[in-house]
Design an enzyme around this catalytic site. Structure first.
Site, PDB file in Angstrom:
ATOM      1  N   ASP A  20      -4.750  -6.848   5.023  1.00 21.58           N
ATOM      2  CA  ASP A  20      -3.922  -5.694   4.667  1.00 21.58           C
ATOM      3  C   ASP A  20      -2.600  -6.223   4.117  1.00 21.58           C
ATOM      4  OD1 ASP A  20      -2.525  -6.661   6.812  1.00 21.58           O
ATOM      5  OD2 ASP A  20      -2.443  -4.779   7.919  1.00 21.58           O
TER       6      ASP A  20
ATOM      7  N   LYS B 209     -12.022  -3.990   3.364  1.00 22.65           N
ATOM      8  CA  LYS B 209     -11.055  -4.176   4.445  1.00 22.65           C
ATOM      9  C   LYS B 209     -11.495  -3.402   5.698  1.00 22.65           C
ATOM     10  CE  LYS B 209      -7.197  -2.122   5.087  1.00 22.65           C
ATOM     11  NZ  LYS B 209      -5.934  -1.450   4.870  1.00 22.65           N
TER      12      LYS B 209
END
Ligand code: SF4
Length: 236
Positions: A164, A146
């Site tokens: 997220d 991420k």
């Protein structure tokens, strides 16, 4: 008895939530295109809310933001990034003084260790320059998929999607990208979002999830894309 009934209610609520999500139909390509057209109309140049001054400070800020709010991270990093903007300066600062700057952020002990180790790797292996590939970024402690996606997108203009909690929820709720894991949602978003929206898609979806399609109570009555969204339990 009270605890027992509370747990039954909780179980029932999550079962209903799961049922509603499982029954959402996939959003079609035309609606996905229109979804982003409207978000772009509202905010043509969306920006992340994390404070940073160059690619290195972005890596640090994103690594510090795991399980913390952007506002909380910014409070700590504003003074830090006035002193430190390169990996070498971070090594010169040292772990103990870094902890003083970031001690208001959750998990700051382990985050400080990772930031220092990452700075050492950047100095030793990359001449102090943040690499532009996912493979190299993920070599840095504290940098997972991420974080690498955020850095590739924001610092180097690559059309990556960092999933997220907001993107995961919005992707599943709307039917745009249903998936059980962040990677599944990421891959679907990459496949389904028209190329011309990909560069900013991650920011539009984060902001939409943070301010409109909120976790507990989505603000469907104010939502500009309500007619395109396939969520079954809209709060209108
Ligand atoms: S209509 Fe509601 S659930 Fe759908 S995207 Fe908008 S806020 Fe989210």
């Amino acid at each position: 008895m009270q605890a027992f009934s509370t747990s039954i209610i909780h179980h029932r609520k999550s079962w209903i939530r799961g049922f509603l999500l499982a029954n959402i139909s996939a959003m079609n390509k035309a609606n996905i295109d229109e979804f982003f057209r409207r978000l772009e109309e509202e905010d043509p140049d969306p920006k992340g809310e994390l404070h940073y001054v160059n690619p290195y400070t972005l890596v640090v800020a994103v690594a510090l933001s795991a399980q913390a709010t952007d506002i909380g991270v910014n409070k700590a990093t504003r003074p830090l990034f006035e002193m430190v903007t390169t990996p070498q300066q971070m090594l010169d600062l040292g772990e103990a003084r870094l902890k003083d700057y970031i001690k208001t952020i959750g998990l700051y002990n382990s985050k400080a260790k990772n930031v220092i180790k990452a700075a050492q790797i950047l100095v030793d292996e990359f001449e102090g320059v943040v690499p532009e590939t996912r493979e190299d970024l993920e070599k840095l402690p504290g940098v997972g998929r991420k974080t690498a996606n955020v850095v590739l997108n924001m610092a180097f203009g690559q059309p990556t999607i960092a999933v997220d909690t907001h993107l995961f929820r919005v992707g599943n709720r709307t039917g745009m990208a249903k998936g059980k894991t962040p990677l599944e949602v990421e891959n679907k978003l990459l496949k389904k979002i028209p190329k011309h929206w990909l560069l900013h898609a991650h920011h539009w979806l984060i902001l939409h999830g943070r301010y409109i399609c909120k976790a507990r109570k989505p603000d469907c009555a104010k939502c500009r894309v309500e007619d395109l969204c396939n969520f079954k339990a809209k709060a209108i």
